[in-house]
Motif scaffolding. Sequence first.
Motif, PDB file in Angstrom:
ATOM      1  N   LEU A  42     -62.440  92.335   8.439  1.00  0.00           N
ATOM      2  CA  LEU A  42     -61.567  92.775   9.781  1.00  0.00           C
ATOM      3  C   LEU A  42     -60.758  92.463  10.981  1.00  0.00           C
ATOM      4  CD1 LEU A  42     -64.043  95.718   9.573  1.00  0.00           C
ATOM      5  CD2 LEU A  42     -61.784  95.725   8.575  1.00  0.00           C
ATOM      6  N   ILE A  45     -57.118  90.533   9.411  1.00  0.00           N
ATOM      7  CA  ILE A  45     -56.551  91.728   8.420  1.00  0.00           C
ATOM      8  C   ILE A  45     -56.218  91.953  10.142  1.00  0.00           C
ATOM      9  CG2 ILE A  45     -56.135  94.641   8.957  1.00  0.00           C
ATOM     10  CD1 ILE A  45     -58.965  93.892   6.544  1.00  0.00           C
ATOM     11  N   THR A  57     -51.199  89.900   6.171  1.00  0.00           N
ATOM     12  CA  THR A  57     -52.261  90.803   6.838  1.00  0.00           C
ATOM     13  C   THR A  57     -52.507  91.586   4.778  1.00  0.00           C
ATOM     14  OG1 THR A  57     -50.934  91.269   8.231  1.00  0.00           O
ATOM     15  CG2 THR A  57     -51.510  93.393   7.674  1.00  0.00           C
ATOM     16  N   GLN A  58     -51.210  91.888   4.042  1.00  0.00           N
ATOM     17  CA  GLN A  58     -52.041  92.706   2.733  1.00  0.00           C
ATOM     18  C   GLN A  58     -53.071  91.976   1.679  1.00  0.00           C
ATOM     19  OE1 GLN A  58     -48.428  93.243   0.331  1.00  0.00           O
ATOM     20  NE2 GLN A  58     -47.453  93.435   2.436  1.00  0.00           N
ATOM     21  N   TRP A  60     -55.567  90.082   3.589  1.00  0.00           N
ATOM     22  CA  TRP A  60     -56.161  90.542   3.881  1.00  0.00           C
ATOM     23  C   TRP A  60     -57.574  92.130   3.738  1.00  0.00           C
ATOM     24  CZ3 TRP A  60     -60.126  87.069   5.488  1.00  0.00           C
ATOM     25  CH2 TRP A  60     -59.817  85.584   5.593  1.00  0.00           C
ATOM     26  N   VAL A  61     -56.355  93.053   3.310  1.00  0.00           N
ATOM     27  CA  VAL A  61     -56.020  93.938   2.790  1.00  0.00           C
ATOM     28  C   VAL A  61     -57.040  94.129   2.218  1.00  0.00           C
ATOM     29  CG1 VAL A  61     -55.894  96.471   3.192  1.00  0.00           C
ATOM     30  CG2 VAL A  61     -55.049  95.388   4.682  1.00  0.00           C
ATOM     31  N   LYS A  65     -60.848  95.523   0.733  1.00  0.00           N
ATOM     32  CA  LYS A  65     -61.053  96.910  -0.547  1.00  0.00           C
ATOM     33  C   LYS A  65     -61.169  95.975  -1.186  1.00  0.00           C
ATOM     34  CE  LYS A  65     -59.754 100.116  -0.044  1.00  0.00           C
ATOM     35  NZ  LYS A  65     -60.259 101.254   0.090  1.00  0.00           N
ATOM     36  N   ASN A  71     -60.749 102.567   4.125  1.00  0.00           N
ATOM     37  CA  ASN A  71     -59.547 102.735   4.878  1.00  0.00           C
ATOM     38  C   ASN A  71     -59.653 102.561   6.453  1.00  0.00           C
ATOM     39  OD1 ASN A  71     -58.480 102.002   2.561  1.00  0.00           O
ATOM     40  ND2 ASN A  71     -57.900 103.974   1.523  1.00  0.00           N
ATOM     41  N   ILE A  74     -60.265  99.582   8.220  1.00  0.00           N
ATOM     42  CA  ILE A  74     -58.623  98.758   8.032  1.00  0.00           C
ATOM     43  C   ILE A  74     -57.834  99.402   8.959  1.00  0.00           C
ATOM     44  CG2 ILE A  74     -56.968  98.330   6.189  1.00  0.00           C
ATOM     45  CD1 ILE A  74     -58.943  97.650   3.801  1.00  0.00           C
ATOM     46  N   ILE A  78     -56.720  97.613  12.229  1.00  0.00           N
ATOM     47  CA  ILE A  78     -55.561  97.416  12.843  1.00  0.00           C
ATOM     48  C   ILE A  78     -54.877  98.248  13.816  1.00  0.00           C
ATOM     49  CG2 ILE A  78     -52.801  97.710  11.913  1.00  0.00           C
ATOM     50  CD1 ILE A  78     -53.471  97.813   9.068  1.00  0.00           C
TER      51      ILE A  78
END
Length: 105
Positions: A42, A45, A57-58, A60-61, A65, A71, A74, A78
Amino acid sequence: MKTPMELLKEFAPEFAQNQMDERALLFEHPNYQAIPGKYKLLIGIAAAAIAGSDTCTQMWVIMAKGQGVTNAEIVEAIMVARYMKQATVNDTVAGALAKLSGDAP
């Protein structure tokens, strides 16, 4: 299109390996587990979002996941990143605002 890490591996493999070694140190070494992995993801992100890196960012997401981060968690990370970025803008402009208010030389 190659990812930034794939390009780094191509042009500077030692540096790419160093980055992967640091990742393993942070996520796997028993001496560096005071912060649970979920929270590290987290933080990753939020840091990537604040740094303005869509690719990171993508990434790390996706990793989060894959480790079961929800979600909602996450999105909240953000939102914290957005709030902190906003706070840094406030700090950045404080001197200019002080000049406007007559409080600064």
